[in-house]
Each structure stands twice: as structure tokens, then as C-alpha cells.
Design a protein around this motif. Structure first.
Motif, mmCIF file in Angstrom:
data_model
loop_
_atom_site.group_PDB
_atom_site.id
_atom_site.type_symbol
_atom_site.label_atom_id
_atom_site.label_comp_id
_atom_site.label_asym_id
_atom_site.label_seq_id
_atom_site.Cartn_x
_atom_site.Cartn_y
_atom_site.Cartn_z
ATOM 1 N N THR A 98 0.813 -1.218 0.000
ATOM 2 C CA THR A 98 0.000 0.000 0.000
ATOM 3 C C THR A 98 0.847 1.269 0.000
ATOM 4 O O THR A 98 0.330 2.363 -0.215
ATOM 5 C CB THR A 98 -0.924 0.042 1.225
ATOM 6 N N ARG B 39 1.923 2.673 2.534
ATOM 7 C CA ARG B 39 1.567 3.473 3.705
ATOM 8 C C ARG B 39 2.554 3.230 4.848
ATOM 9 O O ARG B 39 3.034 2.108 5.032
ATOM 10 C CB ARG B 39 0.158 3.142 4.183
ATOM 11 N N MET C 136 0.601 9.785 8.457
ATOM 12 C CA MET C 136 -0.233 8.624 8.733
ATOM 13 C C MET C 136 -1.682 9.038 8.936
ATOM 14 O O MET C 136 -2.611 8.362 8.472
ATOM 15 C CB MET C 136 0.306 7.865 9.944
ATOM 16 N N ASP D 203 -3.191 9.641 5.687
ATOM 17 C CA ASP D 203 -3.164 8.457 4.820
ATOM 18 C C ASP D 203 -2.368 8.725 3.551
ATOM 19 O O ASP D 203 -2.764 8.347 2.443
ATOM 20 C CB ASP D 203 -4.595 8.006 4.473
ATOM 21 N N SER E 48 0.964 8.269 1.080
ATOM 22 C CA SER E 48 1.967 7.268 0.758
ATOM 23 C C SER E 48 3.335 7.777 1.215
ATOM 24 O O SER E 48 3.555 8.994 1.311
ATOM 25 C CB SER E 48 2.007 7.000 -0.750
#
Length: 459
Positions: free
Chosen positions: A401, A403, A425, A428, A430
Motif C-alpha cells: 500500500t 503506507r 499517517m 493516509d 503514501s
């Protein structure tokens, strides 16, 4: 006679006063009940006084290192513990009085002193008074645990509450518990000039953290002359002419040590024992925490638990966020959830540890493909320039992802630099978005994009 309100807030810690004022500003009549000190642990015996003490200890430490910066001081560095204690006490007192004045000056808020207990889900007794409201908010905080170790009742054992009131320098401070609170006091009192030993039952310090973080923290403490005794699986106490005999059973080292002062720092317990919770059908878990839903409401409609007593975070910032969630849902028509919160905290040793999200161990256990990067603080220009190169930074990323799953920054200004990753974070983003940022030079945060550029598959 029963006094009727729109809401009752029990406990005036971090969440309670803010919630009471916000409700009052929305036109509600609110009673705030506090049985001890307004401001709770943070203001009176936690964050504010301890971080004030940490600042004094750091001043002494930097003064001793002055020659490393080309600064010469004449004479030995001396610490006036009475002045140190008075400074911390003054910071706490000013904050407490500010909170009291804020509540008392707010129209619609009634501040009551005393111990509150449920009579039913909407009725609270405070001494001879009965209060009633359709909404009750519990913000009762917690207290230090003193476990029933052999001989502990035969000697004088201090908690963090006692330590912030101490105005003398211990000859030899023994800290029982190698976690966050204990390590902060261990380092500060070593810097004040005391001999310090940390005794930990487990195999390593701050066991919640990854092993490399634990090892680095141990190294920096031992580098300042603190003795660390791990694997102490049989701790006991006995009176001694010079203070307290602390008995140990460790893999190596002397079987006992003599302490002038003993700090018990092995955990905390919520103040939920004497609220009459069973009267309204609320059962706590085995640790005393009140179970709550994602909206922080208990099993009883209209009764909420915020802060340290709900087991959903034991920090000042999570307690305040509890207030924000409840206020947004009740007054702003939002649907905020505590489970949306990204966990973050700091350990205030010097240098500090800033932490967000998962540890590497937790990320590996998740079963996801992960990327990991580390960078020593010795390669961070700001750390080199300040002459404080201990520690490292680490990031863990989901390979699929992109992330960020978690990060740790143990190093100078790590408690501030970690917020860049916390914000990413929360948004959200990358990791590549963060990597492409152009941070300011020279800062600690400027190395975060560089760190993320070093990500490699976990082996």
C-alpha cells in the motif's frame, strides 16, 4: 434535594475541564466534581512537573559538557534541589490555578469539591449533595501501582507523586521498573548527581519497544553512569541502617544493593474502585479499566469514560482527544471514533524517543510485506552540530500500500520530528509523498525523506 444539570463531569483532569467548558458554551448547565487537585496527573504530578525537572537536569548536564562547546565555566556545577523542586512546583501551581480560574469564570459551569459516587445512572452523590443529569462523563485518571513485593510494607517506597515533591538529592536512588516513568526519573536524578540503579524484572528495558530501541536506550543511560539490572526476578526489600536493602536475583551482579531512596515505577491503575460503578451495571476489566465503545460511551447509555480510566490511551494527548471526539459527536453532529486515532507517544529521556504507529515487531507479526529503513543520528547534521549524536531513526512501511505503518526516532528532537510521520499517517499519505517533500535545512526532520529513500524489504 437534588440539583439538576445537563451534564456531570467527574474528574478535572485533561479531558474534563475542556469538555465542561465546551458544553457550557453550547448552553448546557454542567457540574464538575473533583475530589483532589484540578488538572489531574499531568498538571500536578505528571507531565508538567516531571518535564520541568527534566529541563533542570538537562541544564546541569549541558553545563558539565560546556567545555565540549568551547565554553569554560569556573568552579564545579552544583544543583540546588530545593530550587529545582520549587521551580517544578511553581509551574504546576500556575497551571492548576489557571484551570481552576477558567472553570469558575465560565458561565454554566459549577465546580464542586468532593468524592462522587453513582446512586443510579443519572444521579451522583457528592458528600451530602445529590446531583442529577442525563449525561455523565468519567475522567477520574489513575494512580501509581505499588505491588505486594516481599518486604515492601516494611520500608519507605516512593511513587512519582512523591518524587516530584522531593527537595533533596538521594545518595543512591533505586528505580524499580525499567519503563517510561522510571527511566525519566533515573536519568534526571543521575544528572542531578545521585547514584542511580534501575531494576527491571524483564530481560530488557522498555519491553514495549523493539530490541534495537531498548538496547540503544540502555546504552545511553549506562553511558551516563546509571547501573541497569535486568532479569531481576525476585525483588524484595528490607530495612537497612543506610536506607533500604533491595534484594535481587539477577543473572549477574551483586545479589543486593543498598538504596537511600526507592522509586516504584511499575505501572498505573485507574481510579475506578470507589465510584459505585456496579450500582449502574458497569463492570471494569481485570486491570480496573472501564470498557467503552468507539464513541467512548460505556455499556450504560449516557455514561462516558474519558482519559486514563478507559484503557484506550494513558497519555495527556489521548485524553484530550477523547474530549474532542465526545464534543464533536455530541455538539457538532460528527461521527468520530477513537479507533481512528493513530497511536503516538514519547519517552522523555534525553535524547527523547518519539514513537508512532506499529513497532517493527508488530509490523512483522501482521503478516504484511514490509519495508524497513534505519539511519543513525550520527548522520543527521543537526545532531552533529549540537554534539548530540546518540540514537537512530527507523521507519516501517507496507510494501503493497506504500503506507507508513510506524516509526521511531530516538535522538535529539525526536519527540518533535516524529510529528511529520504522524501527520502523514493521519492523512493516509503514501511514503513517496513524504519522501518528495523538501524540508528545511538544518533540521532533524530533513532526514525523514532521506530515511524513506533507504527503505528495503525486511529480511
Amino acid at each position: 434535594m437534588t440539583k439538576r444539570f445537563d451534564a456531570i463531569v467527574i474528574g478535572a483532569g485533561q479531558a474534563g475541564p475542556s469538555l465542561a467548558v465546551r458544553l457550557a458554551q453550547a448552553g448546557r448547565q454542567v457540574a464538575v466534581v473533583e475530589r483532589h487537585l484540578v488538572g489531574g496527573t499531568c498538571v500536578n504530578t505528571g507531565c508538567m512537573p516531571t518535564k520541568t525537572l527534566v529541563a533542570s537536569a538537562r541544564a546541569a548536564h549541558v553545563a558539565r559538557r560546556a567545555v565540549d562547546y568551547g565554553v569554560r565555566l569556573s568552579g564545579p556545577i552544583e544543583v540546588d534541589m530545593r530550587a529545582v523542586k520549587a521551580r517544578a512546583e511553581g509551574v504546576s501551581r500556575k497551571a492548576r490555578i489557571g484551570n481552576e480560574n477558567w472553570l469558575e469564570a465560565t458561565s454554566g459551569v459549577t465546580l464542586l469539591r468532593g468524592h462522587a459516587r453513582f446512586e443510579d445512572a443519572q444521579t451522583i452523590r457528592v458528600g451530602d449533595e445529590r446531583l442529577s443529569a442525563p449525561l455523565v462523563f468519567l475522567n477520574v485518571g489513575g494512580r501509581a501501582v505499588v505491588p505486594d513485593m516481599p518486604g515492601v510494607r516494611d520500608v519507605v517506597v516512593m511513587t512519582h507523586t512523591d518524587m516530584v515533591a522531593l527537595d533533596e538529592l538521594p545518595r543512591h536512588l533505586v528505580v524499580i521498573g525499567g519503563s517510561y516513568i522510571g527511566l525519566e526519573f533515573a536519568q534526571m536524578y543521575r544528572r542531578f548527581g545521585a547514584e542511580v540503579t534501575v531494576v527491571e524484572r524483564g530481560p530488557r528495558l522498555v519491553s514495549r519497544e523493539d530490541e534495537d530501541v531498548s538496547d540503544a536506550i540502555r546504552g545511553l543511560l549506562e553511558g551516563e553512569g546509571i547501573v541497569v539490572r535486568t532479569d531481576a526476578d525476585c525483588i524484595g526489600f528490607a530495612p537497612h541502617v543506610d536506607g533500604t536493602k533491595v534484594r535481587l536475583s539477577c543473572a549477574q551482579g551483586a545479589p543486593e544493593i543498598i538504596a537511600s531512596h526507592v522509586l516504584m515505577a511499575v505501572g498505573r491503575r485507574p481510579n475506578t474502585d470507589d465510584l459505585g460503578l456496579a450500582t449502574v451495571g458497569i463492570e471494569t476489566d481485570k486491570h480496573g479499566y472501564i470498557p467503552v465503545g468507539d464513541d467512548l460511551q460505556t455499556i450504560v447509555p449516557g455514561v462516558f469514560a474519558l482519559g486514563d480510566c478507559n484503557g484506550r490511551g494513558a497519555f495527556t494527548h489521548t485524553s484530550y482527544n477523547d474530549y474532542e471526539i465526545v464534543a464533536a459527536n455530541l455538539l457538532d453532529g460528527e461521527r468520530r471514533r477513537v479507533s481512528d486515532r493513530v497511536p503516538a507517544y514519547a519517552l522523555y529521556t534525553d535524547p527523547p524517543l518519539g514513537r508512532v504507529g506499529m513497532t517493527e515487531r508488530e509490523a512483522r507479526a501482521s503478516g504484511r510485506r514490509i519495508l524497513i529503513a534505519t539511519r543513525p543520528m550520527a548522520r543527521v547534521g543537526r545532531a552533529v552540530e549540537k554534539g548530540e549524536t546518540a540514537g537512530f531513526m527507523k521507519a516501517v512501511v507496507d510494501a503493497d500500500t506504500q503506507r507508513i505503518m510506524g516509526a521511531a526516532i530516538l535522538g535529539v528532537e525526536g519527540d518533535e520530528a516524529i510529528h511529520g510521520l504522524l501527520l502523514a499517517m493521519n492523512a493516509d499519505l503514501s511514503y513517496t509523498t513524504v519522501q518528495r517533500a523538501v524540508p528545511i535545512h538544518p533540521t532533524v526532520s530533513e532526514l525523514i525523506p532521506t530515511l524513506l529513500g533507504d527503505l528495503r524489504p525486511a529480511t
